[in-house]
Structure formats: structure tokens, C-alpha cells
Design an enzyme around this catalytic site. Structure first.
Site, mmCIF file in Angstrom:
data_model
loop_
_atom_site.group_PDB
_atom_site.id
_atom_site.type_symbol
_atom_site.label_atom_id
_atom_site.label_comp_id
_atom_site.label_asym_id
_atom_site.label_seq_id
_atom_site.Cartn_x
_atom_site.Cartn_y
_atom_site.Cartn_z
ATOM 1 N N ASP A 1 0.894 -1.277 0.049
ATOM 2 C CA ASP A 1 -0.018 -0.197 0.093
ATOM 3 C C ASP A 1 0.966 1.258 0.110
ATOM 4 O O ASP A 1 1.744 1.272 0.873
ATOM 5 C CB ASP A 1 -0.885 -0.109 1.110
ATOM 6 C CG ASP A 1 -1.698 1.255 1.276
ATOM 7 O OD1 ASP A 1 -2.472 1.252 0.430
ATOM 8 O OD2 ASP A 1 -1.936 2.050 2.129
ATOM 9 N N LYS A 2 0.781 2.107 -0.931
ATOM 10 C CA LYS A 2 1.907 3.148 -1.222
ATOM 11 C C LYS A 2 1.902 3.966 0.169
ATOM 12 O O LYS A 2 2.951 4.082 0.593
ATOM 13 C CB LYS A 2 1.452 4.035 -2.486
ATOM 14 C CG LYS A 2 2.420 5.063 -2.541
ATOM 15 C CD LYS A 2 2.226 6.138 -3.676
ATOM 16 C CE LYS A 2 1.019 7.073 -3.154
ATOM 17 N NZ LYS A 2 1.241 8.230 -2.268
ATOM 18 N N THR A 3 0.844 4.677 0.430
ATOM 19 C CA THR A 3 0.960 5.759 1.369
ATOM 20 C C THR A 3 1.317 5.417 2.720
ATOM 21 O O THR A 3 0.582 4.420 3.356
ATOM 22 C CB THR A 3 -0.563 6.458 1.279
ATOM 23 O OG1 THR A 3 -0.876 6.803 0.101
ATOM 24 C CG2 THR A 3 -0.162 7.876 2.018
ATOM 25 N N THR B 1 -2.869 1.990 -4.236
ATOM 26 C CA THR B 1 -3.077 3.512 -3.737
ATOM 27 C C THR B 1 -4.218 3.969 -4.134
ATOM 28 O O THR B 1 -5.016 3.739 -5.173
ATOM 29 C CB THR B 1 -1.487 4.130 -4.272
ATOM 30 O OG1 THR B 1 -2.074 5.538 -3.615
ATOM 31 C CG2 THR B 1 -1.778 4.655 -5.713
ATOM 32 N N GLY B 2 -4.718 5.025 -3.281
ATOM 33 C CA GLY B 2 -5.848 5.708 -3.422
ATOM 34 C C GLY B 2 -5.639 7.028 -4.334
ATOM 35 O O GLY B 2 -6.656 7.680 -4.722
ATOM 36 N N LYS C 1 -9.720 -2.137 -1.297
ATOM 37 C CA LYS C 1 -8.314 -2.610 -1.344
ATOM 38 C C LYS C 1 -8.486 -4.287 -1.273
ATOM 39 O O LYS C 1 -7.607 -4.848 -2.000
ATOM 40 C CB LYS C 1 -7.614 -2.136 -0.036
ATOM 41 C CG LYS C 1 -7.220 -0.656 -0.274
ATOM 42 C CD LYS C 1 -6.473 -0.440 1.042
ATOM 43 C CE LYS C 1 -6.092 1.137 0.833
ATOM 44 N NZ LYS C 1 -5.204 1.764 2.004
#
Length: 666
Positions: free
Chosen positions: A354-356, A507-508, A535
Site C-alpha cells: 500500500d503506497k501511502t 494506492t488511492g 483494497k
């Protein structure tokens, strides 16, 4: 917190000793050894071997007396253990040892009382019990060492804390809201928030991160970490069982008591081995009886078979490795919550980040500066104007200037231009404007082509662009901000790709942002604009072709996805250790920990297999020897030598497990 928990697996070799400790076995061993010496010296067989004759009237009863004492003093532990096993319908090690010593005791007693013809073997019984006690003592000591992870963690906490009024109190007496003074080099006694002071704190024992972390007012500090060279005043926020370290201890304990697949396999093998041993003993008896051997010889064979078949090494093969790998993991900042997760990590096909907050820091920062002149000068000017502002973007610019050690001059006449930026007079000379694209429109400032091009590319990548405009209304440069990619992320992705894993990102954020981060990190597969509630579906999509997925997230809204994945890895859990949905928690926010998990998983599995092979292979070879297959060649294995071999096998497995400590996860 209870550390005496070597009795967590429900029917394991070393769990029959509930309430027993290595110390008890040690005492019993040394005393039994003393009692064995006269038993040996006055045994007719041993005297024959040594060619001495120390017999005197009644001396033949000396071995019998000592042998009986030994049977009850040293052997009772095994008999009690056998009772537990049989009540649980799980015959195993204790049952076999008990059968062996009971047969030896019964036969020796009968021959001493002249009820049967033949040689008693009290000395065999004595050495058997003594060696068994030694084996158990060593086994339990090694299990306890391996489970030292909890003790190691407990040692991280200091005993006392110094309140700001100078009183020294016991750590257990601390209350929330107390303010304590942390002197240079001291350990932090409970979780809290820095009220005043500045220092670097070494958090490596909790996160595996070697770099000290800077702590200033309002920084959070965690119990057990070590203060550097500054003094800190800390207000306590969490005490006792609520602290991060208590959470970690709970995790280590859960992990060591949770079963793994190999563990279940070993249990089953030990169970079957008991039946194999009994069958082998019966066959040995019938075989030698038909061959017309003496009753003493037959009984000796049966005892030897039962002793040598004890699946000691098997009972130890997995729990020891489990305990050591959990400890090694904890020392490297990998907190294993479910054993199954660590075991499965080696077979993962895709690692989905998950990126963030995982690959990035989850906070805005300067990622690029384009200037007409000197970039450092441009950043200094912008930081000078923004120094007073509380806006997150302004703070990011100021932070970046500080990190580059730029000396930011004081400004006068600061005014915020709401929604558009800010203006101030820098170094008493010129007005400088700092703001977004709307500021250019408003001032109708002139934007050089190369700055415009760079800004367009940056906007496409989802970065925020801030312009610096001088008093002549000309744009001097642009500063690009974005969620900063962690320096470690590149290495993390590379390491995983090198070990043959596919790396994907979720990512969102917008397509532009996702594409930029993926390109920077060398990730080819990414999913952008994914809503938090979708997700888990992305994980399912990856699993559709049978791929095994490890999901790595910072746990904020990743719980469903972490649960859906084959392995959930939560990152940066230094404080909130109780991320319920993750199988493995990385104490630090360093994504390189994921590759460490894979590496440790491979090493752990290899050790377990080696131990299982050794333990079962050893029994397969030793049982026929004990049964007397080689008697025709004049080689016969005695029960005492059998017991030595059995203990050796256990010790080899224990030593082999210790090598896991040397696995480097760097």
C-alpha cells in the site's frame, strides 16, 4: 508477564514437564550420577569387564538397593509424564522411556530375588535413568534459552524512573501524566511524549533500525529505548501492559505458542513413532524368543529398542527452531504474530505494497526544485517567507531548507494572501511572493518556458507546484512537493525482485502519482485510485490466478486487505502493536523488513526440515541396531549406549537449531 511458558504446545516433548524446570532436572541428574557410581562398581558384569573382584557377602545387593532408589528418585518424573500422555491418548516420549525403565526394573528385581535365571541389569537401569535426565536437562535448557526473547525484551525496561521533582520511583509506580527526567544514556521507562529537551534516541532494540531518531518537544518516545546525549523531560502517556514493549512481548508469546504446519507434522510423527517402537519391541521379543536367546538378552534388546526409539529429537526438532526464529525476528524488528505467516512467507508470489505511509512517508515534502539561478538560494528565499506560516506545504518547504542546512534569514512585513500564498520582505531588500498557479495569474507574472515545462510534468505526476516570484513580477523558480518516497523503498523493492517475488503497488492516489512512484521504484504493476473499501478486492484479483499474496500496509484502513491476503504484514507499528489483522508486524517503518521476513522464513523452514530428517532418519537406522540385527557379527548395542545415542541425537538437533541465530537478515 509470565516468562515460564515452555508448556504452551499442548502435547509436546518438553511440555510433559509442566511445572518442571531445567534446574530440577539438573539436580536430579547430578544426584543420580552419584548414586550410579556405586551401582556400577558393585555390578558383577562391570567387575568382569574391569577384571576386578571386589565382591563380599551381600555385595550383590548394593546395585539392587541403589538401582531401586534411582528408579523411584530419577525415574518417577518419566512415569508421571507417561501417565499424562496416556490420559491424553497421546503416547509419546515419556511412555517409551517409562516402558523401558519399568521392564528393566521388573526384570532386575526378579533376577535379584532369584525368581528368574539370568543377569540383573541394575547398572544398565541406573545409567539409563541418569542419561535420560541429562538429555532432558539439556533439552529444556535449550528450549528455555530460545524463549529468552521475552526475558531479553523485559530487560530493556529500567527498574527506576526519576520524577521531575527529583524523587526516584519504581517503574511500576509510574502513573499516566507523571513527568520524568530522562538523563543522557538512560533507558526510557514508559511510553510518553517529550515535554522539553532535545536528544537522539536509539530505538534499535524495538525496531531493528540502527539510526538514532531525533526527539524534540511533542515527539513520542517508547519504553525500553535508550536516550542519547541530550536530556529529555517526558510526560508519561502509557504504562505497564499498554506500552508498546508489553504489546511486543504479548506478540512474541503468542507466536511461540501458536502452532505451525511443520509443528503439527512433527507431533504426528512422534505419535506414530511410539507405535513403531512398541511394534519393533514386540517383533524383537518374538524374533529372539524363536531363536532361543536367553531371557536376559531378550529383555535387554527390548529395553534398548524402547530407549532408542524415544522421539526426543523429534519432539525438539520444531519447537526449538520456532523459539529461536521468533527471537531472531524480534531482534530484527520483525514481530511474528502467527507462526503460519512466517512459515508461508517463503512461498509468496506477489508482494503488494500500500503506497501511502509504506513506500512513502505519508507526508508532503520537497521532491524537486527548478530555478533560474541557484536552487539553494531559491529554497532559502521560499523558506524565509514561509517560516511563519502553519500551512503543511509551508512547513514542508521550511523542513527541506533545514535538512539542507540552509540559513534562513528573518523576514519583515509577512502577509498571508488567503488561498493564494504569502508575501514578505526578505533580508530587508525585496518583496518575495510564494504561492501556487493562482498567484501567477493574479500578479500576471512572467513564467519562463523551462520552468513552465517542468511544472506541467510535475502536475501530471500529481505533485504540488509552488512558485517563487520576485518584486519585478518575474517567476524565479518552482518548488515541487509530493508525498516523499522513503529512501529505503528502492532497496526494499529490489531485494524482493531479486529473490524472485513480483512486487505490486496499491494506492488511492491518482494515476499520475501512482505512475511516478512506481517509475521511481521500478515497480511495473500498480493499481491507482483504489478506494479503501476496494483494497481487499484488489488482493482477490491478484489471487485469482492462484498467486499467493503478501499485503503490506500501515494498517490504517488496510485491515480487510491484510486479512484477505495470504499473509498480512503491518508496517511501522512501533506504537500500535496490536494490529489485529496482520500475521507479521514490522516494528519500524522500513519496508526492507519484508525481504527480511522472506529470508528468515526460508532459513527457518530449512532448519526445521534438517531437524525432522535427522530425527526420523536417526530412528530408522538405530531401531534395527537396537533390536540386535548385527548380533551375528558380534556387535550388540547395550541399553546404556542406546541411551547415550538417543541423548546425542537430541543434542545434535538442539545445536543445529542454534545455528539459526547466525542468520544475517541485513
Amino acid at each position: 508477564m509470565d516468562h515460564s511458558h515452555h508448556d504452551h504446545h499442548d502435547h509436546h516433548a518438553h511440555d510433559k514437564h509442566e511445572g518442571h524446570s531445567p534446574d530440577m532436572f539438573r539436580k536430579k541428574f547430578w544426584l543420580s550420577l552419584l548414586l550410579t557410581i556405586p551401582t556400577l562398581i558393585f555390578s558383577p558384569t562391570v567387575q568382569d569387564w574391569l577384571g576386578i573382584n571386589w565382591a563380599f557377602p551381600g555385595s550383590e545387593y548394593i546395585p539392587a538397593v541403589f538401582g531401586m532408589v534411582l528408579f523411584f528418585y530419577g525415574g518417577l518424573v518419566f512415569l508421571k509424564g507417561a501417565k499424562v500422555e496416556l490420559l491424553n491418548r497421546q503416547p509419546g516420549m515419556m511412555t517409551l522411556i517409562s516402558m523401558a525403565i519399568t521392564v528393566a526394573f521388573g526384570y532386575s528385581l526378579a533376577s535379584t530375588l532369584k525368581l528368574v535365571d539370568g543377569m540383573d541389569f541394575w547398572w544398565e537401569l541406573a545409567t539409563l535413568v541418569t542419561i535420560m535426565l541429562l538429555g532432558h536437562w539439556l533439552e529444556m535448557a535449550s528450549v528455555q534459552n530460545a524463549q529468552g526473547a521475552l526475558k531479553e525484551l523485559a530487560k530493556l525496561l529500567p527498574d527506576e524512573a526519576e520524577l521531575t521533582n527529583g524523587t526516584i520511583v519504581n517503574v511500576t509506580e509510574l502513573k499516566q501524566g507523571d513527568e520524568v527526567l530522562i538523563r543522557p544514556g538512560a533507558k526510557i521507562p514508559a511510553d510518553g511524549e517529550v515535554v522539553k529537551g532535545e536528544s537522539d534516541v536509539n530505538v534499535s532494540m524495538l525496531t531493528g533500525e540502527s539510526k538514532p531518531v531525533k526527539k524534540v518537544a511533542q515527539s513520542q518516545v517508547v519504553a525500553g529505548t535508550v536516550n542519547g546525549s541530550g536530556s529529555l523531560t517526558v510526560r508519561i502517556t502509557k504504562i505497564g501492559d499498554d506500552t508498546a514493549i508489553a504489546g511486543i512481548m504479548r506478540l512474541v508469546q503468542e507466536a511461540q505458542s501458536s502452532k505451525s504446519k511443520t509443528q503439527i507434522l512433527a507431533d504426528r510423527a512422534a505419535f506414530y513413532l511410539t507405535f513403531v517402537a512398541i511394534a519393533a519391541a514386540v517383533i524383537t521379543w518374538i524374533g529372539w524368543w524363536i531363536a532361543g536367546a536367553a531371557p536376559g538378552f531378550i529383555l535387554e534388546r527390548i529395553v534398548t529398542v524402547l530407549v532408542i526409539a524415544c522421539p526426543h529429537a523429534l519432539g525438539l526438532a520444531v519447537p526449538l527452531v520456532t523459539a529461536i526464529s521468533t527471537t531472531t525476528a524480534a531482534k530484527n524488528g520483525l514481530l511474528v504474530r502467527q507462526r503460519m505467516a512466517l512459515e508461508a512467507a517463503r512461498n509468496i508470489d506477489v508482494v503488494l505494497f500500500d503506497k501511502t505511509g509504506t513506500l512513502t512517508r505519508g507526508e508532503q515534502g520537497v521532491v524537486d526544485v527548478v530555478a533560474d539561478g541557484e536552487e539553494r538560494e531559491l529554497l532559502t528565499m521560499a523558506a524565509a517567507v514561509e517560516a511563519e506560516s502553519e500551512h503543511p506545504i509551508a512547513r514542508a518547504i521550511v523542513r527541506s531548507a533545514k535538512e539542507k542546512d540552509l540559513s534562513v534569514s528573518k523576514v519583515t512585513g509577512f502577509s498571508a494572501m488567503s488561498g493564494r500564498g504569502a508575501k514578505a520582505t526578505v533580508a530587508g531588500r525585496h518583496a518575495v511572493y510564494v504561492g501556487g498557479p493562482r498567484l501567477i495569474e493574479e500578479l500576471s507574472a512572467e513564467l519562463p518556458q523551462h520552468i513552465k515545462d517542468a511544472a506541467d510534468v510535475a502536475s501530471k505526476e500529481g505533485k504540488t507546484v509552488i512558485y517563487v516570484i520576485d518584486d519585478k513580477k518575474s517567476v524565479r523558480g518552482a518548488i515541487m512537493l509530493a508525498d516523499v518516497i522513503r529512501e529505503e523503498s528502492k532497496d526494499a523493492v529490489k531485494a524482493l525482485q531479486k529473490s524472485g517475488k513480483r512486487v505490486a503497488m496499491l494506492t488511492g492516489d491518482s494515476e499520475g502519482v501512482a505512475a511516478w512512484v512506481a517509475k521511481e521504484l521500478g515497480i511495473t504493476e500498480y493499481f491507482a485510485e483504489v478506494l479503501p473499501e476496494h483494497k481487499a478486492e484488489t488482493v482477490k484479483k491478484l489471487q485469482a490466478d492462484g498467486s499467493r499474496v503478501a499485503m503490506v500496509g500501515d494498517g490504517v484502513n488496510d485491515a480487510p486487505a491484510l486479512t484477505q491476503a495470504d499473509i498480512g504484514i503491518a508496517i511501522g507499528a512501533g506504537t500500535d502493536v496490536a494490529i489485529e489483522s496482520a500475521g507479521i508486524v514490522l516494528a519500524s517503518s522500513d519496508p526492507r523488513g519484508v525481504a527480511k521476513v522472506v529470508k528468515l522464513s526460508k532459513a527457518t523452514y530449512a532448519k526445521m526440515l534438517q531437524n525432522l530428517w535427522w530425527a526420523t532418519g536417526y530412528n530408522a537406522l538405530a531401531i534395527p541396531l537396537a533390536a540386535g540385527v548385527t548380533a551375528a557379527f558380534g556387535f550388540v548395542l547395550s541399553p546404556a549406549v542406546g541411551a547415550v545415542l538417543m541423548s546425542l541425537s537430541t543434542i545434535i538437533v538442539a545445536i543445529n537449531a542454534q545455528f539459526l541465530r547466525d542468520t544475517t537478515l541485513r
